[in-house]
Design an enzyme around this catalytic site. Sequence first.
Site, PDB file in Angstrom:
ATOM      1  N   THR A   1       0.817  -1.210   0.000  1.00 49.66           N
ATOM      2  CA  THR A   1       0.000   0.000   0.000  1.00 49.66           C
ATOM      3  C   THR A   1       0.851   1.260   0.000  1.00 49.66           C
ATOM      4  OG1 THR A   1      -1.574   1.276   1.355  1.00 49.66           O
ATOM      5  CG2 THR A   1      -0.098  -0.189   2.518  1.00 49.66           C
ATOM      6  N   ASP A   2       0.288   2.352  -0.495  1.00 44.23           N
ATOM      7  CA  ASP A   2       0.984   3.643  -0.430  1.00 44.23           C
ATOM      8  C   ASP A   2       1.009   4.209   0.987  1.00 44.23           C
ATOM      9  OD1 ASP A   2      -1.703   4.340  -0.177  1.00 44.23           O
ATOM     10  OD2 ASP A   2      -1.684   5.838  -1.770  1.00 44.23           O
ATOM     11  N   GLU A   3       0.214   3.631   1.894  1.00 43.42           N
ATOM     12  CA  GLU A   3       0.147   4.171   3.252  1.00 43.42           C
ATOM     13  C   GLU A   3       1.446   3.979   4.024  1.00 43.42           C
ATOM     14  OE1 GLU A   3      -3.415   3.747   5.523  1.00 43.42           O
ATOM     15  OE2 GLU A   3      -4.603   3.225   3.762  1.00 43.42           O
ATOM     16  N   TYR A  55      -1.922  -0.312  11.035  1.00 46.91           N
ATOM     17  CA  TYR A  55      -2.046  -0.984   9.732  1.00 46.91           C
ATOM     18  C   TYR A  55      -0.863  -0.674   8.830  1.00 46.91           C
ATOM     19  CZ  TYR A  55      -3.218  -1.376   4.809  1.00 46.91           C
ATOM     20  OH  TYR A  55      -3.160  -1.635   3.463  1.00 46.91           O
ATOM     21  N   LYS A 115       2.198  -3.137   7.388  1.00 43.42           N
ATOM     22  CA  LYS A 115       2.497  -3.342   5.966  1.00 43.42           C
ATOM     23  C   LYS A 115       3.928  -2.906   5.646  1.00 43.42           C
ATOM     24  CE  LYS A 115       0.336  -4.616   3.012  1.00 43.42           C
ATOM     25  NZ  LYS A 115       0.234  -5.990   2.445  1.00 43.42           N
TER      26      LYS A 115
END
Length: 354
Positions: free
Chosen positions: A132-134, A158, A162
């Site tokens: 993810t870009d998060e 989260y 990741k």
Amino acid sequence: MILVTGGAGFIGSNFVLDWLARADEPVVNLDKLTYAGNPDNLASLEGDRRHVFVRGDIGDQPLVEQLLAKYRPRAVLHFAAESHVDRSIHAPGSFIDTNVVGTFRLLEGIRAYLEPLPEAERAAFRLLHVSTDEVYGSLSPAAPAFTEEHRYEPSSPYSASKAASDHLVRAYHQTYGLPVLTTNCSNNYGPHHFPEKLIPLMIVNGLAGRPLPVYGDGMHVRDWLYVGDHCSAIRLVLEAGRPGETYNVGGRSEKSNLEVVRTVCALLDELRPRGDGGSHAGQIQFVPDRPGHDRRYAVDAGKIERELGWRPLETFETGLRRTVEWYLAHPGWVERAQSGAYRDWMARQYGQAG
């Protein structure tokens, strides 16, 4: 043969359906079937011999090794993850268990599988890790979009979990020579999206006449990627990506949350008008912001565009219309997805009945 983890979830199931619609190469689908792993997503594959479903946990290393030895896949596509930021704030433990420990167990299983293989088979194998870009953290309004070289600055349990899984995958490439590929995608939307996420939540609540909860001032910005475009990017990275490399995948569609919600409302006004003649936008309700809420994400997908020739085919407007139309056409799927646990979660998170 390929092995897909998390193939009953939102992105994973879309990928499996897309893969089997385009090719006859079989898929072994390993999914734990947690709240967001929905067998309904795969109903159209019932009886299809190309699809082998296995209910199980990526953290069960003996099971992973058994499947790898039995089916000898040429690639593993790793979608399995706990993915909802709000849930990670309330209960971070499952995110560490699945995203960090589970990825570690999967990597160990793959390493054991590859060790005795002939060199040519080891070299041809791929592990594609979907992230993810998060992991990159938050951007200011005028900052350049995230590139693959951007420093990791996760803000939630989260995104931290990741980020840890990304580092593990990279380390196994550097230390053990695992032929890995990593993709970091922006916010996906489309069919089969679990109804706690922003866009399906707005559709479902809008149709039911319930409030449309928007965090804070609604000006948190995300880049939106139609899930079908994401699937095409993953296929291309698997086919032509360079082992050890990371590819950002984005939709070039930055929108504030409030703009997204208002666009959903406008589509519902057109396609399923309210009985009282009012706009669905009248249901928008601002709620207190969540802790650590990143202000903006934006993805620079220049690398995958330059090196592999990938481009998103859907604009936000065309993709969102397809998404709303899918939910309107599948009320049974929505009803089954809204379990008692889901309703309890909605009541706890937003202070309303689900």
